[in-house]
Design a protein around this motif. Structure first.
Motif, PDB file in Angstrom:
ATOM      1  N   LEU A  58       0.928  -1.157  -0.173  1.00 44.68           N
ATOM      2  CA  LEU A  58       0.001  -0.193  -0.126  1.00 44.68           C
ATOM      3  C   LEU A  58       0.769   1.188  -0.090  1.00 44.68           C
ATOM      4  CD1 LEU A  58      -2.719   1.576   0.368  1.00 44.68           C
ATOM      5  CD2 LEU A  58      -2.283   1.269   2.947  1.00 44.68           C
ATOM      6  N   PRO A  59       0.675   2.067  -0.923  1.00 46.27           N
ATOM      7  CA  PRO A  59       1.304   3.181  -1.039  1.00 46.27           C
ATOM      8  C   PRO A  59       0.760   4.175  -0.093  1.00 46.27           C
ATOM      9  CG  PRO A  59       1.038   2.722  -3.201  1.00 46.27           C
ATOM     10  CD  PRO A  59       0.136   1.828  -2.206  1.00 46.27           C
ATOM     11  N   LEU A  60       1.257   4.680   1.232  1.00 39.41           N
ATOM     12  CA  LEU A  60       0.670   5.417   2.118  1.00 39.41           C
ATOM     13  C   LEU A  60       0.276   6.746   1.798  1.00 39.41           C
ATOM     14  CD1 LEU A  60       2.139   4.094   5.379  1.00 39.41           C
ATOM     15  CD2 LEU A  60      -0.033   3.635   4.410  1.00 39.41           C
ATOM     16  N   GLY A  61       1.275   7.305   0.778  1.00 39.85           N
ATOM     17  CA  GLY A  61       1.025   8.827   0.382  1.00 39.85           C
ATOM     18  C   GLY A  61       0.279   8.705  -0.828  1.00 39.85           C
ATOM     19  N   GLY A  62      -0.393   7.801  -1.335  1.00 29.98           N
ATOM     20  CA  GLY A  62      -1.443   7.905  -2.198  1.00 29.98           C
ATOM     21  C   GLY A  62      -0.747   7.568  -3.611  1.00 29.98           C
ATOM     22  N   MET A  63      -1.321   7.244  -4.765  1.00 28.78           N
ATOM     23  CA  MET A  63      -0.680   6.544  -5.826  1.00 28.78           C
ATOM     24  C   MET A  63      -0.648   7.879  -6.966  1.00 28.78           C
ATOM     25  SD  MET A  63       0.832   4.166  -6.136  1.00 28.78           S
ATOM     26  CE  MET A  63       1.345   4.409  -7.959  1.00 28.78           C
TER      27      MET A  63
ATOM     28  N   GLN B  21       5.047  12.758  -1.513  1.00 28.27           N
ATOM     29  CA  GLN B  21       4.511  12.262  -0.132  1.00 28.27           C
ATOM     30  C   GLN B  21       5.046  10.783  -0.338  1.00 28.27           C
ATOM     31  OE1 GLN B  21       0.438  12.445   1.714  1.00 28.27           O
ATOM     32  NE2 GLN B  21       0.557  13.962  -0.071  1.00 28.27           N
ATOM     33  N   ASN B  22       5.996  10.411  -0.926  1.00 32.34           N
ATOM     34  CA  ASN B  22       6.559   8.828  -1.067  1.00 32.34           C
ATOM     35  C   ASN B  22       6.601   7.953   0.253  1.00 32.34           C
ATOM     36  OD1 ASN B  22       6.878   8.437  -4.070  1.00 32.34           O
ATOM     37  ND2 ASN B  22       8.144  10.357  -3.652  1.00 32.34           N
TER      38      ASN B  22
ATOM     39  N   VAL C 273      -1.046  26.128   4.040  1.00 31.82           N
ATOM     40  CA  VAL C 273      -0.510  24.706   4.435  1.00 31.82           C
ATOM     41  C   VAL C 273       1.246  24.605   4.094  1.00 31.82           C
ATOM     42  CG1 VAL C 273      -0.672  22.287   3.940  1.00 31.82           C
ATOM     43  CG2 VAL C 273      -2.834  23.521   4.334  1.00 31.82           C
ATOM     44  N   ASP C 274       1.805  24.370   5.003  1.00 32.63           N
ATOM     45  CA  ASP C 274       3.312  24.261   4.641  1.00 32.63           C
ATOM     46  C   ASP C 274       3.652  23.138   4.102  1.00 32.63           C
ATOM     47  OD1 ASP C 274       3.438  26.835   6.048  1.00 32.63           O
ATOM     48  OD2 ASP C 274       3.508  25.659   8.123  1.00 32.63           O
ATOM     49  N   THR C 275       2.976  22.051   4.472  1.00 31.02           N
ATOM     50  CA  THR C 275       3.728  20.564   4.080  1.00 31.02           C
ATOM     51  C   THR C 275       2.385  19.621   4.142  1.00 31.02           C
ATOM     52  OG1 THR C 275       5.843  21.003   5.043  1.00 31.02           O
ATOM     53  CG2 THR C 275       5.132  18.718   5.000  1.00 31.02           C
ATOM     54  N   LEU C 276       2.500  18.566   3.548  1.00 33.09           N
ATOM     55  CA  LEU C 276       1.603  17.560   3.784  1.00 33.09           C
ATOM     56  C   LEU C 276       2.416  16.175   3.960  1.00 33.09           C
ATOM     57  CD1 LEU C 276      -0.535  18.075   0.235  1.00 33.09           C
ATOM     58  CD2 LEU C 276      -1.235  18.534   2.549  1.00 33.09           C
ATOM     59  N   ILE C 277       1.729  15.574   4.918  1.00 35.07           N
ATOM     60  CA  ILE C 277       2.423  14.298   5.451  1.00 35.07           C
ATOM     61  C   ILE C 277       1.566  12.901   5.111  1.00 35.07           C
ATOM     62  CG2 ILE C 277       3.875  15.353   6.972  1.00 35.07           C
ATOM     63  CD1 ILE C 277       2.121  14.684   9.054  1.00 35.07           C
ATOM     64  N   PRO C 278       2.226  11.807   4.709  1.00 30.28           N
ATOM     65  CA  PRO C 278       1.280  10.597   4.447  1.00 30.28           C
ATOM     66  C   PRO C 278       0.369  10.451   5.671  1.00 30.28           C
ATOM     67  CG  PRO C 278       3.627  10.446   3.749  1.00 30.28           C
ATOM     68  CD  PRO C 278       3.420  11.542   4.769  1.00 30.28           C
ATOM     69  N   ASP C 279      -0.847   9.807   5.180  1.00 31.64           N
ATOM     70  CA  ASP C 279      -1.700   9.256   6.296  1.00 31.64           C
ATOM     71  C   ASP C 279      -1.353   7.796   6.771  1.00 31.64           C
ATOM     72  OD1 ASP C 279      -4.006   8.422   7.670  1.00 31.64           O
ATOM     73  OD2 ASP C 279      -5.335   8.776   6.058  1.00 31.64           O
TER      74      ASP C 279
ATOM     75  N   HIS D 234      -0.685  -7.409 -16.580  1.00 32.85           N
ATOM     76  CA  HIS D 234       0.773  -7.643 -15.641  1.00 32.85           C
ATOM     77  C   HIS D 234       1.690  -5.979 -15.348  1.00 32.85           C
ATOM     78  CE1 HIS D 234       0.338 -11.423 -17.033  1.00 32.85           C
ATOM     79  NE2 HIS D 234       1.091 -11.893 -16.133  1.00 32.85           N
ATOM     80  N   VAL D 235       0.567  -5.154 -15.587  1.00 31.53           N
ATOM     81  CA  VAL D 235       1.013  -3.692 -15.136  1.00 31.53           C
ATOM     82  C   VAL D 235       0.298  -3.020 -14.313  1.00 31.53           C
ATOM     83  CG1 VAL D 235       1.646  -1.422 -16.004  1.00 31.53           C
ATOM     84  CG2 VAL D 235       1.783  -3.335 -17.458  1.00 31.53           C
ATOM     85  N   LEU D 236       0.527  -2.617 -12.993  1.00 31.95           N
ATOM     86  CA  LEU D 236      -0.427  -2.539 -11.875  1.00 31.95           C
ATOM     87  C   LEU D 236      -0.416  -0.788 -11.676  1.00 31.95           C
ATOM     88  CD1 LEU D 236       1.236  -5.116  -9.600  1.00 31.95           C
ATOM     89  CD2 LEU D 236      -0.858  -5.320 -10.924  1.00 31.95           C
ATOM     90  N   LEU D 237      -1.617  -0.518 -11.926  1.00 26.87           N
ATOM     91  CA  LEU D 237      -1.971   0.958 -12.027  1.00 26.87           C
ATOM     92  C   LEU D 237      -3.086   1.126 -10.662  1.00 26.87           C
ATOM     93  CD1 LEU D 237      -2.413   2.321 -15.489  1.00 26.87           C
ATOM     94  CD2 LEU D 237      -0.191   2.108 -14.165  1.00 26.87           C
ATOM     95  N   PRO D 238      -2.515   0.806  -9.451  1.00 25.51           N
ATOM     96  CA  PRO D 238      -3.527   0.774  -8.259  1.00 25.51           C
ATOM     97  C   PRO D 238      -4.253   2.363  -8.275  1.00 25.51           C
ATOM     98  CG  PRO D 238      -1.489   0.648  -7.263  1.00 25.51           C
ATOM     99  CD  PRO D 238      -1.478   0.438  -8.987  1.00 25.51           C
ATOM    100  N   LYS D 239      -5.431   2.530  -7.768  1.00 25.08           N
ATOM    101  CA  LYS D 239      -5.859   3.893  -7.262  1.00 25.08           C
ATOM    102  C   LYS D 239      -5.321   4.279  -5.868  1.00 25.08           C
ATOM    103  CE  LYS D 239      -9.683   3.909 -10.461  1.00 25.08           C
ATOM    104  NZ  LYS D 239      -9.060   4.544 -11.446  1.00 25.08           N
ATOM    105  N   SER D 240      -5.417   5.213  -5.599  1.00 22.20           N
ATOM    106  CA  SER D 240      -4.682   5.871  -4.267  1.00 22.20           C
ATOM    107  C   SER D 240      -5.825   5.166  -3.147  1.00 22.20           C
ATOM    108  CB  SER D 240      -4.997   7.276  -3.934  1.00 22.20           C
ATOM    109  OG  SER D 240      -4.097   8.119  -4.549  1.00 22.20           O
ATOM    110  N   GLY D 241      -5.132   4.469  -2.152  1.00 22.80           N
ATOM    111  CA  GLY D 241      -5.703   3.809  -1.120  1.00 22.80           C
ATOM    112  C   GLY D 241      -6.034   2.043  -1.512  1.00 22.80           C
ATOM    113  N   GLU D 242      -5.607   1.739  -2.724  1.00 21.48           N
ATOM    114  CA  GLU D 242      -5.862   0.592  -2.970  1.00 21.48           C
ATOM    115  C   GLU D 242      -4.883  -0.449  -2.315  1.00 21.48           C
ATOM    116  OE1 GLU D 242      -8.829   0.705  -6.908  1.00 21.48           O
ATOM    117  OE2 GLU D 242      -6.804  -0.076  -6.993  1.00 21.48           O
ATOM    118  N   VAL D 243      -4.987  -1.460  -1.692  1.00 20.92           N
ATOM    119  CA  VAL D 243      -4.114  -2.591  -1.138  1.00 20.92           C
ATOM    120  C   VAL D 243      -4.018  -3.590  -1.866  1.00 20.92           C
ATOM    121  CG1 VAL D 243      -3.356  -3.928   0.816  1.00 20.92           C
ATOM    122  CG2 VAL D 243      -4.711  -1.656   1.179  1.00 20.92           C
ATOM    123  N   LEU D 244      -2.733  -3.792  -2.398  1.00 30.11           N
ATOM    124  CA  LEU D 244      -2.645  -4.835  -3.462  1.00 30.11           C
ATOM    125  C   LEU D 244      -2.259  -6.108  -2.624  1.00 30.11           C
ATOM    126  CD1 LEU D 244      -0.264  -2.954  -6.225  1.00 30.11           C
ATOM    127  CD2 LEU D 244      -2.776  -3.661  -6.331  1.00 30.11           C
ATOM    128  N   GLY D 245      -2.792  -7.273  -2.936  1.00 24.20           N
ATOM    129  CA  GLY D 245      -2.429  -8.675  -2.546  1.00 24.20           C
ATOM    130  C   GLY D 245      -1.574  -9.254  -3.592  1.00 24.20           C
TER     131      GLY D 245
END
Lengths: 553, 553
Positions: free
Chosen positions: A7-12, A17-18, A45-51, A413-424
């Protein structure tokens, strides 16, 4: 067999925000911990941090963070450390020497005491029952950048964040494609690949091509030279220093970020100064202008940066004269255009010569791989699955088409998950197995997370048409409409707005007279807000925020 | 002999807001009447219009406006007509057919009845005792663009606003360099030359090269095609129409600006449709997707534009599916990056193919001359003096160096007046003879000029940290601190901010208790503002606007 979760926590969809979470059963491995940069829709806003709420939930449910790995020393990969570490249990953090040094600086800035362990390349380090990793040298716009091979129970993951394949890097450390090949020969299940610069189809220029171009621009300047650049770009700084040595100029560093990075890089022997070339920024007046070069922070024209203060004649140390020359050795990061060009225009208007990449393309080179280099890496890796990262949605889509499809990967075979999608992930394939709501937290002044969507949307409304506050006294249950006060900010220039104020008072009084008997004060306030907004829009086509305040005495 | 005065009323440093004043004794000639575009530092402002107070002053002192000439039909050259004409006496306005048509549209939009006279090229038209003019055909990104030669008592002025030297324009009307030469042979004192694209040193691609590239992108698309472009770019529209004819697609127009411009251009025979190719936008559902192309407004990703509403699934007529393809046939105008890329990213995330100039450079060509074409014009003109216009300060500075100096002009013969400087021109030379303060007026909703610097700076402050309103009741001369109310917007999420509110109330009460006896209420309010701001900044590092309101009963 269990699945590996990713799961990319910073969103895809965001370039910055990596922060990536890998989880196998109760073990969690984190990669990077970066900040994001707010745009004009997040004023103040100064900065954004991952959730990290998903991460914290897993930890509460008994999962253990076995380690965090840092790929390189840019703030969008390490800058969130001081904000997030205090909210997490202890775990080891691993990085290359310079990345560790820069990360340590970020932590000391916020007075956080935490050690980062330096690890060598090409050495598989066992972290836990399920995870081990090794670092592979890569070239990028900051030295000591690494790709990471992660061994997991389901197979090898290649975490290929920001890179380029520079054929002549300044420190001589090439991207280690031999090691990539060696790993590939052992079989890679999934490769994450930096896709940011996929819209260019020519091999990205070597960083070493920039030095000679800079030296040429720096020759024959009558006054001082100011060079502004990304403050973590140690190799760019090295080339400016080398040019100064050849041209007989001393070099000074001005600006907190530049000074800090130069100090850390020097300490780690990543930056080398010929004897006596460094000038003390507090004694610049003692050096003749034509013997001086100042490397200064502010290459995006940021408000308050050393460069911008110098440009507008507000810097205590740097005075720019028409004899001087200013070199912008950096591209614009989208969103900074207005400030960047304003600085260049101000210098031009004052007859100061300015050079920037649009005028001379040779004075900057990107730190990111073009599609050609991405393809080279993809071919070498021969991974079963690919996942473009580090780019916006448009870059990931183009990567799929012109890199992955072209290399023989079908879309499955190319993964483009949307933000918040958890890959298994397991040997049977990769699919979305969970969906998490990710809300980046805003850092504003000393507050973290107290500026949320409502506050931001209020700020945007305020900025567009200002605010009107109606103070309505209510004495012993009766509204005293004659004593009503109207205060506004950002609406119209009030000294010329008697008519509008009279209109507002009159309409508010009307609404109160009609409604006050039958509804509560809270409903009345809502009614005033809505009705007055409508009436105002009709006569003036603006939508100021309307805030009725009832003062009961 | 009197001097000819020249003052750019829109200021010299802005690319837009074009309006030039030429004055000889009591006669005034105006060229263009354009709007400017507010940037992110002017939130809520719709449009900027030139400051005509100097002009009005001259008129009050007996000067006469003998005419206004319009160079071409872009809004930054004609868009201010409906705002400024009502404030000026009557005078004739001259333009080429399409420019007149577009200008007439702007005026009808605001219900202003004023005729614009159409004049032919290459015909010297006498306006008054001192002024005559003729139009010379030029190529640009809107048809019927003209350069203007103005005969004055001190000599010929060549007013060379926006142009390129397209060698194969779509309508076959080349830039008339023979006429330029004929004028040059009569001697030109001063030439104003479009400098916007001086940072490119290759002849700008012909507009006709764009058609084939668009056709290629439009071939083999399974679904609909959406093309978005600058709505005044009639030749670009013509090429899309032609491609549709070849590919067997019908074409529809959606978006107010596109529809209006297409209608006007068709009426004037500047746009040609093969029989039956046009589709009614209200019956799009009747056409198979693979037989349809929609030309849609919104090429900068503007909020509320037809394209953006379609992208986010909010358009009543256009639904975009993954079979469709969207073509951005326009470059970004600086400042629009966030919205432009957001639209492209949203489409990409929804698996819609998008093409934009960064991906395929051939689908757009600039309407402006590169430095090579600027040099060509400068050489042909052989004017005594040059003055770069139409660019920012950086472009004007570069023009002086790489065009003017290179063509043999020394800096004394290249004029770079600052905004508000009035040039005095006669045979003895050109120099600054007066200085005027120019303040562009903001159009905001229905208000013109009531949003000034103070309101804008308030809006910016509000957007950064919001506002705190302190309502303090004063009964019979005594403050009732227990009844004080704190209301905020855009500050922090108030439901979680009990602590901050308590702090604010406490500190305000402290200040009132210490100060109220000795100072007036107005001074007290100022003191609260200042002191509370300081205290808040210390604990939370933010600077909300603080507005104390004393309600006296």
């Amino acid at each position: 067999m269990s699945k590996l979760k990713l799961l990319p926590l910073g969103g895809m969809s965001s370039v910055t925000q990596n922060m990536y979470l890998y989880q196998y059963e109760k073990e969690i491995l984190l990669v990077d911990c970066g900040i994001g940069f707010p745009d004009m829709y997040m004023p103040g806003v100064d900065t954004l941090i991952p959730d990290i709420s998903y991460l914290q939930e897993q930890v509460q449910n008994g999962a253990k963070i076995v380690a965090m790995l840092l790929s390189h020393g840019h703030d969008d990969h390490i800058g969130a450390l001081p904000y997030l570490l205090p909210d997490l249990p202890n775990f080891p953090i691993y990085a290359s020497p310079l990345t560790a040094g820069f990360a340590q600086d970020r932590l000391s800035d916020k007075k956080i005491d935490r050690e980062i362990q330096v690890v060598p390349d090409k050495k598989m380090i066992k972290l836990s029952q399920f995870f081990s990793f090794e670092l592979i040298a890569m070239t990028h716009s900051v030295p000591d950048t690494k790709h990471i091979v992660i061994n997991t129970p389901v197979g090898k993951i290649y975490h290929g964040s920001d890179f380029k394949l520079d054929k002549a890097p300044i420190d001589g450390i090439l991207s280690d494609m031999a090691e990539v090949k060696r790993m590939a020969d052992q079989g890679i299940l999934l490769a994450l690949v930096d896709s940011l610069r996929v819209d260019r189809n020519v091999w990205t220029k070597s960083e070493s091509s920039v030095g000679p171009a800079l030296e040429k621009e720096m020759a024959n300047v009558k006054g001082k030279i100011l060079v502004t650049l990304m403050s973590s770009h140690i190799h760019r700084i090295q080339q400016v220093v080398n040019a100064c040595a050849k041209l007989g100029r001393k070099v000074a560093f001005v600006g907190r970020s530049v000074e800090q990075n130069v100090a850390s890089a020097s300490l780690l022997n990543k930056l080398h100064f010929p004897d006596g070339i460094q000038a003390d920024k507090n004694h610049l007046a003692e050096i003749a202008d034509n013997k001086l070069c100042i490397i200064v922070a502010g290459s995006q024209g940021q408000e308050g940066s050393s460069l911008v203060r110098a440009v507008y004649g507000e810097h205590p140390i740097i005075q720019i004269t028409p004899q001087d020359k200013v070199i912008f050795s950096a591209n614009i990061i989208p969103g900074n255009e207005i400030n960047y060009y304003a600085a260049i225009d101000e210098l031009s208007a004052n007859n100061v010569e300015v050079v920037y990449p649009e005028i001379n393309r040779d004075i900057h080179s990107s730190g990111h791989a073009s599609s050609v280099e991405q393809r080279e890496l993809v071919d070498t890796l021969s991974a079963k699955y690919l996942m473009p990262i580090g780019g916006a949605d448009r870059h990931r889509a183009i990567f799929r088409k012109i890199v992955a499809n072209a290399a023989g990967y079908d879309n499955q075979h190319v993964l483009l998950p949307k933000s918040g999608e958890v890959l298994g992930i397991d040997n049977n394939g990769i699919k979305v197995i969970d969906k998490v709501l990710l809300n980046a937290k805003a850092v504003d002044g000393l507050g973290i997370g107290d500026v949320g969507p409502i506050v931001l949307s209020d700020r945007l409304s305020l900025s567009k048409a200002g605010i009107i506050v109606l103070v309505i006294p209510k004495i012993a249950g009766t509204f005293d409409l004659a004593k009503m006060k109207v205060v506004s900010r950002g609406f119209v220039f009030m000294k010329e707005a008697d008519e509008v104020i009279a209109f507002i008072k009159e309409k508010t009084a009307e609404i109160i007279e009609v409604e006050a008997q039958t509804i509560t004060d809270d409903d009345l306030k809502k009614k005033i807000e809505r009705k007055l907004a409508k009436k105002l829009y009709k006569v003036i086509k603006r939508e100021p925020m309307i805030v009725p305040v009832i003062v009961e005495l």
